[in-house]
Design a protein around this motif. Structure first.
Motif, short mmCIF file in Angstrom:
data_model
loop_
_atom_site.label_atom_id
_atom_site.label_comp_id
_atom_site.label_asym_id
_atom_site.label_seq_id
_atom_site.Cartn_x
_atom_site.Cartn_y
_atom_site.Cartn_z
N LEU B 4 151.59 -0.18 -18.84
CA LEU B 4 152.51 -0.17 -17.70
C LEU B 4 151.73 -0.27 -16.39
O LEU B 4 152.13 -0.97 -15.46
CB LEU B 4 153.37 1.10 -17.71
CG LEU B 4 154.54 1.05 -16.75
CD1 LEU B 4 155.49 -0.06 -17.11
CD2 LEU B 4 155.26 2.37 -16.68
N LEU B 7 150.75 -3.79 -16.03
CA LEU B 7 151.90 -4.60 -15.59
C LEU B 7 152.12 -4.43 -14.09
O LEU B 7 152.36 -5.39 -13.37
CB LEU B 7 153.15 -4.17 -16.35
CG LEU B 7 154.40 -4.98 -16.06
CD1 LEU B 7 154.24 -6.39 -16.53
CD2 LEU B 7 155.61 -4.34 -16.71
N GLN B 9 149.97 -3.79 -11.94
CA GLN B 9 148.93 -4.46 -11.17
C GLN B 9 149.11 -5.97 -11.18
O GLN B 9 148.85 -6.64 -10.19
CB GLN B 9 147.56 -4.10 -11.76
CG GLN B 9 146.44 -4.30 -10.77
CD GLN B 9 145.21 -3.55 -11.18
OE1 GLN B 9 144.91 -3.44 -12.37
NE2 GLN B 9 144.49 -3.02 -10.22
N LEU B 10 149.56 -6.48 -12.31
CA LEU B 10 149.73 -7.93 -12.41
C LEU B 10 150.98 -8.38 -11.67
O LEU B 10 151.01 -9.48 -11.12
CB LEU B 10 149.81 -8.34 -13.88
CG LEU B 10 149.79 -9.85 -14.14
CD1 LEU B 10 148.47 -10.44 -13.68
CD2 LEU B 10 150.01 -10.14 -15.61
N VAL B 11 152.00 -7.57 -11.66
CA VAL B 11 153.27 -7.93 -11.01
C VAL B 11 153.65 -6.83 -10.03
O VAL B 11 154.55 -6.05 -10.28
CB VAL B 11 154.39 -8.13 -12.05
CG1 VAL B 11 155.61 -8.76 -11.40
CG2 VAL B 11 153.91 -9.01 -13.20
N PRO B 12 152.96 -6.79 -8.89
CA PRO B 12 153.22 -5.69 -7.96
C PRO B 12 154.63 -5.69 -7.39
O PRO B 12 155.15 -4.63 -7.04
CB PRO B 12 152.17 -5.91 -6.86
CG PRO B 12 151.72 -7.30 -7.01
CD PRO B 12 151.88 -7.66 -8.44
N GLU B 13 155.25 -6.87 -7.31
CA GLU B 13 156.62 -6.89 -6.77
C GLU B 13 157.61 -6.20 -7.68
O GLU B 13 158.72 -5.90 -7.26
CB GLU B 13 157.08 -8.32 -6.47
CG GLU B 13 156.76 -9.36 -7.50
CD GLU B 13 155.39 -9.98 -7.28
OE1 GLU B 13 154.41 -9.35 -7.75
OE2 GLU B 13 155.28 -11.05 -6.66
N LEU B 14 157.19 -5.92 -8.89
CA LEU B 14 158.07 -5.22 -9.82
C LEU B 14 158.55 -3.91 -9.23
O LEU B 14 159.71 -3.53 -9.39
CB LEU B 14 157.32 -4.97 -11.14
CG LEU B 14 158.04 -4.11 -12.16
CD1 LEU B 14 159.35 -4.74 -12.57
CD2 LEU B 14 157.16 -3.88 -13.37
N PHE B 17 161.53 -4.41 -6.87
CA PHE B 17 162.73 -4.74 -7.64
C PHE B 17 163.29 -3.51 -8.32
O PHE B 17 164.48 -3.19 -8.21
CB PHE B 17 162.42 -5.80 -8.70
CG PHE B 17 162.33 -7.20 -8.17
CD1 PHE B 17 163.48 -7.90 -7.85
CD2 PHE B 17 161.11 -7.81 -8.00
CE1 PHE B 17 163.41 -9.20 -7.37
CE2 PHE B 17 161.03 -9.10 -7.52
CZ PHE B 17 162.17 -9.80 -7.20
N LEU B 18 162.42 -2.85 -9.03
CA LEU B 18 162.85 -1.70 -9.81
C LEU B 18 163.47 -0.65 -8.89
O LEU B 18 164.57 -0.16 -9.13
CB LEU B 18 161.66 -1.12 -10.56
CG LEU B 18 161.96 0.07 -11.46
CD1 LEU B 18 162.96 -0.30 -12.52
CD2 LEU B 18 160.69 0.57 -12.12
N ARG B 21 166.95 -1.88 -7.37
CA ARG B 21 168.06 -1.95 -8.32
C ARG B 21 168.36 -0.59 -8.92
O ARG B 21 169.51 -0.27 -9.19
CB ARG B 21 167.74 -2.96 -9.42
CG ARG B 21 167.50 -4.31 -8.83
CD ARG B 21 167.83 -5.46 -9.71
NE ARG B 21 167.58 -6.69 -8.97
CZ ARG B 21 166.85 -7.69 -9.42
NH1 ARG B 21 166.33 -7.64 -10.63
NH2 ARG B 21 166.66 -8.76 -8.68
#
Lengths: 342, 342
Positions: B4, B7, B9-14, B17-18, B21
DNA sequence: CCCCGTCGGGACAATTTTGATCCCGGAGCA
DNA sequence: TGCTCCGGGATCAAAATTGTCCCGACGGGG
């Protein structure tokens, strides 16, 4: 409900991001150091978009850029390996593995993400998975039989620095075929032995001979001994070829190749050409392990990837002697449609 | 490396979003059925952006819209609860809990995401966490002592349909204070008993009395008995008030309030006003449990949220008798800076 | 030694996406 | 029956993303 599944549902764009960046990191690892433009053509995206991704990855400390191009940072390597299981989950590979193992009657399927036909790094992942499997499986004193081919050659190149201290004997079970020395079973056996930290034997014989000479060749003690040793192997690792490719490598005439294809030949293994159901369409008089020998070998491992080999994989697996099949997502997804699952 | 974390680090915009939402879903759950405009003002975002999110959430099947507004679908509820642990991880709440528990000398911290001062749903989450804790903790025959206040009142309202069959005796340990019946310890004790499936006692006494009448009131057998029962409680659940708020609720003069604040009073509990270090600045002559009684109670649970209560929480916890503190992220993060951690 | 290819980074216009704000018909409510 | 709030449609400005060049630098091979 699995929290990862929940996340996927709440943030569906995550899959795109993950996919894009993960493959980008993989390509960078394979080609490092590499430039934007080359990356763009590799992953089939525009230069600008690659640049945006690279900027982000650099900010995250996952890649480092120098004047010669971009490479993975140690952190990037770490992230890449940590994310393997997550990518597997996103691609439902566990499900594919289990479903296909059952549908094809194989003991175990190992499916790596990607498609060797599309992604040049795919073959490497396949090879690494095979190496890992072998290292987990082989024990002291085991006899490992290997065939030739480009796939196994790639596996042979993928062993990490020799650390495995087991004493494995590697035996080639196919004769010489074609001109490329790297894909001969002999060369592969040698590199396997080096990578696994064991010893190897050599099979000094051609792959295909005229029927009348078989007896004579087999009477040669050295050859006979090596073949006998191969029959006693604990583990057999063999590649899968498409019928057409193998026929060409054997130097068949166009005419015969057409005839083979007309009869439904799609796959080849151990000198036998199979149709989609696993029936033998054509059989060469070849030196080395025979199909019927396989039943006595406790663990038969089949390797092959790239969606163009899907038919070949299906045909060979249909023979029923395979215990473990290592392949890639490209093959697996096509097998799903061929088997009309879902 | 945790996958996790990789993840993230690879997809910081997550994280954005999280966050967006998740809070949106939470607000929807709290206010359902609710319209776009109301949602927009609630989460402090524009109508248009809320619309975009709602369209996506509807496509994902997490919310349903009708002519009266939007509500969570069963699937949405499921996702929301599945994601709780992940949100906790993203906010590093485990780390906050452990660090603060150690820094403040509390046995256990329970921190819920959000900030009751900012998010109206925050109080609800705090209350739900408290309910869950009580249900996990209380055993048959336990005596639960409760105080008054808005926070505990919210907890009292948050019990689900009575299913807990334990036999708990709920005892109010504070007298009557102020005009709002819902926040009286007596009312709260009654609702707790209903929610937990037990019985309750009532303390028929005012909170503050002139010193000369204390003796007289305590000589009343019914009052004396209830207070004695409270002293024998296994578990004490009490809220935390800011000094100013509690002084106003007691109807103190402006002058006295100013004096209290000048002397550094920031928190209140059991009629005592504390400064930031936990020293008693002022002590009312109050009916009910006294501070010195707390040492004999095996499990003292403190509840309070909303960043404006951070000082109050710190002052009360500094007294050192608290075993479990349930609070929210708003308080926790401010406590981190107050304690100068990191 | 210099040439040539590729590198990263900068610049900029074209394009798409996003954001704010109305408006409208309809459903519930007093 | 009027009033309010609902979802959905539409519009237009702002912002971001994207495609495409160009530039100086570095390095390898002739």
């Amino acid at each position: 409900m699995d929290s990862l599944a929940a996340l996927q549902q709440l943030v569906p764009e995550l899959e795109d991001f993950l996919e894009r960046r993960y493959t980008l990191l993989k390509v960078i690892r394979n080609l490092a150091p590499v430039g934007r433009r080359q990356l763009a053509t590799q992953v089939g995206s525009s230069e600008r978009i690659i640049r945006a991704e690279l900027d982000l990855l650099r900010d995250q400390g996952l890649v480092v850029t120098s004047s010669v191009g971009v490479s993975l940072s140690p952190q990037g390597e770490l992230v890449l390996s940590s994310l393997q299981s997550m990518v597997r989950e996103f691609h439902d590979l566990e499900y594919l593995e289990q479903t296909l193992a059952q549908a094809l009657g194989v003991g175990r399927m190992i499916i790596v993400p990607g498609d060797a036909d599309v992604d040049p790094g795919g073959k490497r992942d396949l090879a690494l998975a095979t190496v890992r499997f072998l290292q987990d499986t082989l024990r002291d004193g085991d006899i490992l039989a290997v065939t030739g081919g480009t796939t196994l050659s790639k596996v042979a190149e993928s062993f990490p620095a020799p650390e495995f201290t087991g004493r494995v004997t590697v035996v080639p079970v196919r004769g010489g075929l074609g001109e490329d020395v790297k894909i001969q079973a002999n060369s592969i056996a040698a590199r396997f032995a080096e990578g696994l930290g064991g010893s190897y034997r050599l099979l000094h014989a051609p792959e295909d001979v005229l029927p009348c000479y078989v007896e004579q060749i087999l009477s040669e003690p050295r050859i006979r001994d090596v073949i006998a040793l191969g029959r006693r192997a604990n583990v057999l690792l063999h590649g899968i070829g498409t019928a057409e490719e193998m026929a060409k490598r054997r130097g068949f005439d166009e005419e015969i190749i057409m005839k083979l294809i007309a009869e439904g030949a799609v796959g080849e293994a151990f000198g036998c050409y199979f149709d989609a159901r696993g029936n033998i369409v054509y059989n060469t008089t070849s030196i080395g392990l025979r199909l019927e020998d396989l039943e006595k070998i406790p663990l038969v491992v089949t390797v092959g990837g790239g969606r163009s080999k899907a038919w070949a994989v299906m045909s060979v697996l249909s023979r029923g002697y395979c215990d473990v099949c290592i392949t890639d997502e490209g093959v697996a997804r096509r097998l799903m449609t061929l088997k009309e699952i879902r």
